[in-house]
Design a protein around this motif. Sequence first.
Motif, PDB file in Angstrom:
ATOM      1  N   SER A   1     -45.196   1.552  25.302  1.00 51.40           N
ATOM      2  CA  SER A   1     -44.079   1.118  24.463  1.00 51.40           C
ATOM      3  C   SER A   1     -43.773   2.154  23.388  1.00 51.40           C
TER       4      SER A   1
ATOM      5  N   MET B   1     -40.123   4.089  23.027  1.00 52.53           N
ATOM      6  CA  MET B   1     -39.373   4.028  21.769  1.00 52.53           C
ATOM      7  C   MET B   1     -39.053   5.423  21.236  1.00 52.53           C
TER       8      MET B   1
ATOM      9  N   ALA C   1     -34.942   3.249  20.605  1.00 57.04           N
ATOM     10  CA  ALA C   1     -35.619   2.845  19.372  1.00 57.04           C
ATOM     11  C   ALA C   1     -34.874   1.733  18.648  1.00 57.04           C
ATOM     12  N   ASN C   2     -33.579   1.598  18.920  1.00 53.30           N
ATOM     13  CA  ASN C   2     -32.765   0.584  18.249  1.00 53.30           C
ATOM     14  C   ASN C   2     -32.346  -0.558  19.172  1.00 53.30           C
TER      15      ASN C   2
ATOM     16  N   PRO D   1     -32.616  -4.047  20.695  1.00 49.75           N
ATOM     17  CA  PRO D   1     -33.291  -5.274  20.239  1.00 49.75           C
ATOM     18  C   PRO D   1     -34.384  -5.775  21.176  1.00 49.75           C
TER      19      PRO D   1
ATOM     20  N   LEU E   1     -37.408  -3.490  20.917  1.00 49.65           N
ATOM     21  CA  LEU E   1     -38.078  -3.718  19.642  1.00 49.65           C
ATOM     22  C   LEU E   1     -38.916  -4.994  19.692  1.00 49.65           C
ATOM     23  N   CYS E   2     -38.373  -6.006  20.325  1.00 45.32           N
ATOM     24  CA  CYS E   2     -39.103  -7.272  20.460  1.00 45.32           C
ATOM     25  C   CYS E   2     -40.345  -7.089  21.329  1.00 45.32           C
TER      26      CYS E   2
ATOM     27  N   ARG F   1     -41.994  -4.284  21.857  1.00 49.87           N
ATOM     28  CA  ARG F   1     -42.951  -3.482  21.089  1.00 49.87           C
ATOM     29  C   ARG F   1     -43.636  -4.358  20.026  1.00 49.87           C
ATOM     30  N   GLY F   2     -42.867  -5.224  19.390  1.00 54.85           N
ATOM     31  CA  GLY F   2     -43.446  -6.134  18.405  1.00 54.85           C
ATOM     32  C   GLY F   2     -44.500  -7.032  19.012  1.00 54.85           C
TER      33      GLY F   2
ATOM     34  N   HIS G   1     -41.192  -5.035  13.699  1.00 48.70           N
ATOM     35  CA  HIS G   1     -40.376  -4.787  14.885  1.00 48.70           C
ATOM     36  C   HIS G   1     -39.513  -6.004  15.230  1.00 48.70           C
TER      37      HIS G   1
ATOM     38  N   GLN H   1     -36.648  -5.936  12.790  1.00 51.68           N
ATOM     39  CA  GLN H   1     -35.669  -4.905  13.142  1.00 51.68           C
ATOM     40  C   GLN H   1     -34.811  -5.352  14.311  1.00 51.68           C
ATOM     41  N   ALA H   2     -35.427  -5.983  15.300  1.00 49.73           N
ATOM     42  CA  ALA H   2     -34.676  -6.472  16.456  1.00 49.73           C
ATOM     43  C   ALA H   2     -33.624  -7.475  16.014  1.00 49.73           C
TER      44      ALA H   2
END
Length: 82
Positions: free
Chosen positions: A15, A19, A26-27, A29, A32-33, A35-36, A51, A54-55
Amino acid sequence: MTVKAYMFDEANKYSAEVMKQSDEFANHPRLLCWRGRVLYYNGNEALGKKHFQQALNFDPDLTAILAEATEALRRMLELVPG
């Protein structure tokens, strides 16, 4: 348990690589989810939460992110002794 830990370590590495490939990734959603979630399961709750936030900043209406974040938090709470 060691198999799961190994799988999450691999997912963490993968991941991070995805990213870093571009700003679009990297942006994104959903990435990001994802990766979170990986970070949460690897024990890095603060960065995982970042993360998820950010998502939601990129797509506040993405209910899947809210559902995944809620599920990750629920599972983390199940692992807490007490």
